[in-house]
Design a protein around this motif. Structure first.
Motif, PDB file in Angstrom:
ATOM      1  N   GLY A   1      -1.074  -9.805  -1.192  1.00  0.00           N
ATOM      2  CA  GLY A   1      -0.030  -9.281  -0.330  1.00  0.00           C
ATOM      3  C   GLY A   1      -0.415  -7.979   0.343  1.00  0.00           C
ATOM      4  O   GLY A   1      -1.280  -7.244  -0.144  1.00  0.00           O
ATOM      5  N   LEU A   2       0.233  -7.720   1.478  1.00  0.00           N
ATOM      6  CA  LEU A   2      -0.029  -6.534   2.283  1.00  0.00           C
ATOM      7  C   LEU A   2       1.274  -5.858   2.664  1.00  0.00           C
ATOM      8  O   LEU A   2       2.291  -6.528   2.836  1.00  0.00           O
ATOM      9  CB  LEU A   2      -0.753  -6.917   3.584  1.00  0.00           C
ATOM     10  CG  LEU A   2      -2.092  -7.629   3.473  1.00  0.00           C
ATOM     11  CD1 LEU A   2      -2.554  -8.098   4.841  1.00  0.00           C
ATOM     12  CD2 LEU A   2      -3.124  -6.716   2.834  1.00  0.00           C
TER      13      LEU A   2
ATOM     14  N   HIS B   1       2.296  -1.410  -1.010  1.00  0.00           N
ATOM     15  CA  HIS B   1       0.973  -0.888  -1.348  1.00  0.00           C
ATOM     16  C   HIS B   1      -0.076  -1.988  -1.438  1.00  0.00           C
ATOM     17  O   HIS B   1      -1.157  -1.765  -1.994  1.00  0.00           O
ATOM     18  CB  HIS B   1       0.986  -0.043  -2.621  1.00  0.00           C
ATOM     19  CG  HIS B   1       1.883   1.138  -2.523  1.00  0.00           C
ATOM     20  ND1 HIS B   1       2.751   1.478  -3.530  1.00  0.00           N
ATOM     21  CD2 HIS B   1       2.084   2.048  -1.551  1.00  0.00           C
ATOM     22  CE1 HIS B   1       3.436   2.548  -3.168  1.00  0.00           C
ATOM     23  NE2 HIS B   1       3.051   2.906  -1.961  1.00  0.00           N
ATOM     24  N   GLY B   2       0.236  -3.177  -0.910  1.00  0.00           N
ATOM     25  CA  GLY B   2      -0.702  -4.291  -0.944  1.00  0.00           C
ATOM     26  C   GLY B   2      -1.890  -4.046  -0.037  1.00  0.00           C
ATOM     27  O   GLY B   2      -1.745  -3.621   1.110  1.00  0.00           O
ATOM     28  N   ARG B   3      -3.070  -4.322  -0.544  1.00  0.00           N
ATOM     29  CA  ARG B   3      -4.314  -4.104   0.194  1.00  0.00           C
ATOM     30  C   ARG B   3      -5.188  -5.340   0.259  1.00  0.00           C
ATOM     31  O   ARG B   3      -6.251  -5.320   0.839  1.00  0.00           O
ATOM     32  CB  ARG B   3      -5.122  -2.973  -0.455  1.00  0.00           C
ATOM     33  CG  ARG B   3      -4.405  -1.638  -0.527  1.00  0.00           C
ATOM     34  CD  ARG B   3      -4.216  -1.064   0.864  1.00  0.00           C
ATOM     35  NE  ARG B   3      -3.582   0.236   0.831  1.00  0.00           N
ATOM     36  CZ  ARG B   3      -2.262   0.431   0.970  1.00  0.00           C
ATOM     37  NH1 ARG B   3      -1.459  -0.585   1.164  1.00  0.00           N
ATOM     38  NH2 ARG B   3      -1.761   1.633   0.931  1.00  0.00           N
TER      39      ARG B   3
ATOM     40  N   LEU C   1      -2.009  -4.026   6.100  1.00  0.00           N
ATOM     41  CA  LEU C   1      -2.301  -4.869   7.268  1.00  0.00           C
ATOM     42  C   LEU C   1      -3.286  -4.159   8.192  1.00  0.00           C
ATOM     43  O   LEU C   1      -4.290  -4.745   8.617  1.00  0.00           O
ATOM     44  CB  LEU C   1      -1.010  -5.204   8.015  1.00  0.00           C
ATOM     45  CG  LEU C   1      -1.171  -5.886   9.369  1.00  0.00           C
ATOM     46  CD1 LEU C   1      -1.820  -7.253   9.232  1.00  0.00           C
ATOM     47  CD2 LEU C   1       0.174  -5.988  10.072  1.00  0.00           C
ATOM     48  N   VAL C   2      -3.026  -2.897   8.485  1.00  0.00           N
ATOM     49  CA  VAL C   2      -3.922  -2.124   9.340  1.00  0.00           C
ATOM     50  C   VAL C   2      -5.299  -2.005   8.686  1.00  0.00           C
ATOM     51  O   VAL C   2      -6.324  -2.217   9.333  1.00  0.00           O
ATOM     52  CB  VAL C   2      -3.324  -0.732   9.649  1.00  0.00           C
ATOM     53  CG1 VAL C   2      -4.337   0.164  10.359  1.00  0.00           C
ATOM     54  CG2 VAL C   2      -2.054  -0.867  10.479  1.00  0.00           C
ATOM     55  N   ALA C   3      -5.327  -1.693   7.394  1.00  0.00           N
ATOM     56  CA  ALA C   3      -6.596  -1.531   6.678  1.00  0.00           C
ATOM     57  C   ALA C   3      -7.411  -2.827   6.689  1.00  0.00           C
ATOM     58  O   ALA C   3      -8.618  -2.804   6.953  1.00  0.00           O
ATOM     59  CB  ALA C   3      -6.340  -1.073   5.249  1.00  0.00           C
ATOM     60  N   CYS C   4      -6.769  -3.957   6.410  1.00  0.00           N
ATOM     61  CA  CYS C   4      -7.490  -5.235   6.389  1.00  0.00           C
ATOM     62  C   CYS C   4      -7.972  -5.624   7.778  1.00  0.00           C
ATOM     63  O   CYS C   4      -9.094  -6.125   7.926  1.00  0.00           O
ATOM     64  CB  CYS C   4      -6.601  -6.336   5.815  1.00  0.00           C
ATOM     65  SG  CYS C   4      -6.439  -6.242   4.033  1.00  0.00           S
TER      66      CYS C   4
ATOM     67  N   PRO D   1      -3.946   5.875   3.350  1.00  0.00           N
ATOM     68  CA  PRO D   1      -3.161   6.796   2.524  1.00  0.00           C
ATOM     69  C   PRO D   1      -2.607   6.110   1.282  1.00  0.00           C
ATOM     70  O   PRO D   1      -2.489   4.889   1.230  1.00  0.00           O
ATOM     71  CB  PRO D   1      -2.026   7.214   3.455  1.00  0.00           C
ATOM     72  CG  PRO D   1      -1.840   6.050   4.356  1.00  0.00           C
ATOM     73  CD  PRO D   1      -3.218   5.449   4.537  1.00  0.00           C
ATOM     74  N   GLU D   2      -2.259   6.903   0.326  1.00  0.00           N
ATOM     75  CA  GLU D   2      -1.634   6.438  -0.913  1.00  0.00           C
ATOM     76  C   GLU D   2      -0.328   7.196  -1.109  1.00  0.00           C
ATOM     77  O   GLU D   2      -0.065   8.194  -0.462  1.00  0.00           O
ATOM     78  CB  GLU D   2      -2.557   6.685  -2.111  1.00  0.00           C
ATOM     79  CG  GLU D   2      -3.892   5.984  -2.030  1.00  0.00           C
ATOM     80  CD  GLU D   2      -3.799   4.471  -2.133  1.00  0.00           C
ATOM     81  OE1 GLU D   2      -2.852   3.974  -2.774  1.00  0.00           O
ATOM     82  OE2 GLU D   2      -4.670   3.789  -1.572  1.00  0.00           O
TER      83      GLU D   2
END
Length: 140
Positions: A30-31, A23-25, A36-39, A51-52
């Motif tokens: 951490g990711l 759940h790292g953002r 990774l996709v979001a960042c 998503p959560e």
């Protein structure tokens, strides 16, 4: 490949070596594969919708479908529909009840958040996992 897809791939590539966290953002903490996709999306100017409420083991892929379609990805439909290009997003199944996202840098070179290695890493070579979905970022 569009300039937007190339920017997405470059942003993902810049995150190689980032620590892994479920759940790292945030790259500093951490990711996971969704982070990774979001960042990478955020780094190329796209406000990500993510998503959560998922775990490492997850048979329900609905959240990943929403992530792809809600962030400007379409199913890869080209004359060579199976051809992977730079900036493509793949959903693979590395094990039972396990879904995982990878970002293509080349047809045989991918960036992903590797839980076992505890970092964002490169997968070099053919994928040994079934590809469940293959998306391409819209040009605009």
């Amino acid at each position: 490949m569009s300039a937007r897809a190339d920017a997405f791939a470059r942003a993902a590539e810049a995150l190689i070596g980032t620590p892994f966290a479920l759940h790292g953002r945030c790259p500093q903490h951490g990711l996971d594969c969704v982070g990774l996709v979001a960042c990478a999306l955020a780094d190329c100017g796209i406000a990500p919708r993510i998503p959560e409420g998922y775990g490492l083991r997850n048979a329900n892929i609905a959240r990943f479908l929403v992530l792809a379609h809600g962030n400007g990805f379409d199913a890869a439909r080209t004359p060579k529909s199976g051809q992977i290009t730079r900036g493509d997003l793949l959903l693979v199944t590395p094990g039972p009840a396990q879904s995982h996202l990878l970002i293509a840098l080349r047809p045989d070179y991918f960036v992903h958040a590797h839980a076992g290695l505890r970092r964002v890493a490169v997968h070099n070579g053919p994928l040994g996992w079934p590809i469940e979905h293959h998306w391409r970022l819209r040009a605009s």
